[in-house]
Scaffold this active site. Sequence first.
Site, PDB file in Angstrom:
ATOM      1  N   HIS A 153       0.815  -1.219   0.000  1.00  0.00           N
ATOM      2  CA  HIS A 153       0.000   0.000   0.000  1.00  0.00           C
ATOM      3  C   HIS A 153       0.846   1.266   0.000  1.00  0.00           C
ATOM      4  CE1 HIS A 153       0.456  -0.296   4.496  1.00  0.00           C
ATOM      5  NE2 HIS A 153       0.482   1.019   4.387  1.00  0.00           N
ATOM      6  N   ASP A 183      -0.471  -7.558   0.756  1.00  0.00           N
ATOM      7  CA  ASP A 183       0.074  -6.216   0.970  1.00  0.00           C
ATOM      8  C   ASP A 183       1.591  -6.299   1.012  1.00  0.00           C
ATOM      9  OD1 ASP A 183       0.445  -3.563   1.509  1.00  0.00           O
ATOM     10  OD2 ASP A 183      -0.613  -3.554   3.429  1.00  0.00           O
ATOM     11  N   SER A 266       4.493   1.173   8.378  1.00  0.00           N
ATOM     12  CA  SER A 266       4.090   0.265   7.297  1.00  0.00           C
ATOM     13  C   SER A 266       5.297  -0.272   6.536  1.00  0.00           C
ATOM     14  CB  SER A 266       3.174   1.002   6.313  1.00  0.00           C
ATOM     15  OG  SER A 266       1.952   1.339   6.919  1.00  0.00           O
TER      16      SER A 266
END
Length: 318
Positions: A153, A183, A266
Amino acid sequence: MAAKLGGNRTAGVYYKNGQLVVAVTDEAAAESVRSAGGTAEIVRHSAAQLDSIHSDLDQLAGIPNTSWGVDPSSNQVTVKIYDGVSAADRARIEHVAADHADAVRIESHSGKLERTAYAMRGGLGMVSNDWLCTAGFNVQNSSGEKFMLTAGHCMIGGNYTWYRYSGNIKLGTMVDWEYEPGDWAIIDYTNPDVSPYGTIQYKDGSEGQITNSRWVSDGEKVRRVGTVSQDLDGMVLEPSTTVNYAGGATLYNMIETSLCVRHGDSGGPMFTGTTALGINSGGNYADEACGDTDAQPDRVSFYHPVQDVLVDHHLAVY
């Protein structure tokens, strides 16, 4: 004066006892330098001769841990041999040097010659178009080409070229990614001045080596590192979970843990000991600070299994 007299009558310019000296090969050239207010020193070998010897040695280019160049102050070509040069390679250098007698000087030095490069390790921050994420694991293919794993992402919106957060050093470009049903993203290191190490860097600056990877086990203790929040320990709550994020994305076969994460973490690595396990995708309360203890009430985070990416793309940690 050196330029005017030319490479056959001069042999470079250098400082000696704080004074600029022009090396020359004959008395007439020396007088020309003195007449112009300069200091001259007569030497045996001209700049043209030394440059020619330098070119001869360049035929040996590619012998690691060696260097050579013209040293005007000694009127020689200086060859420096460092640790790690084989006896055979040393003999090749000495053979070329022997053809030029005292015009070549060979010196032995300790240590190995290594390029000063920008280090990149798992857990360090990286940016693209002002989007902050965390490097996951450095991996390689069967040919030894290096790549970095991070969250897919992070690529949304065309964030394909990435830079190290510290120093804004270019790292490389995305070569493959997915966001839904997984992801993950693979970044190809395209900057030769970056050295990707197979380690995780902790907040205190220390490192931990990653040597292998595998699927997770339910209930096992795990650790993660992120750019924004501190290093934390936790455990696997579910080894395979379907996640429905608030933005509408649905991810499958994700690892759920008790670890706390924040925006910017992330892509960061989740691991145990020296074993790579997952790539951070998200969690709850990501805009709130993590507490000072490992146990974070009501905090969870989700990870794409690193083994899934490695197997599908024929990659391995190192």
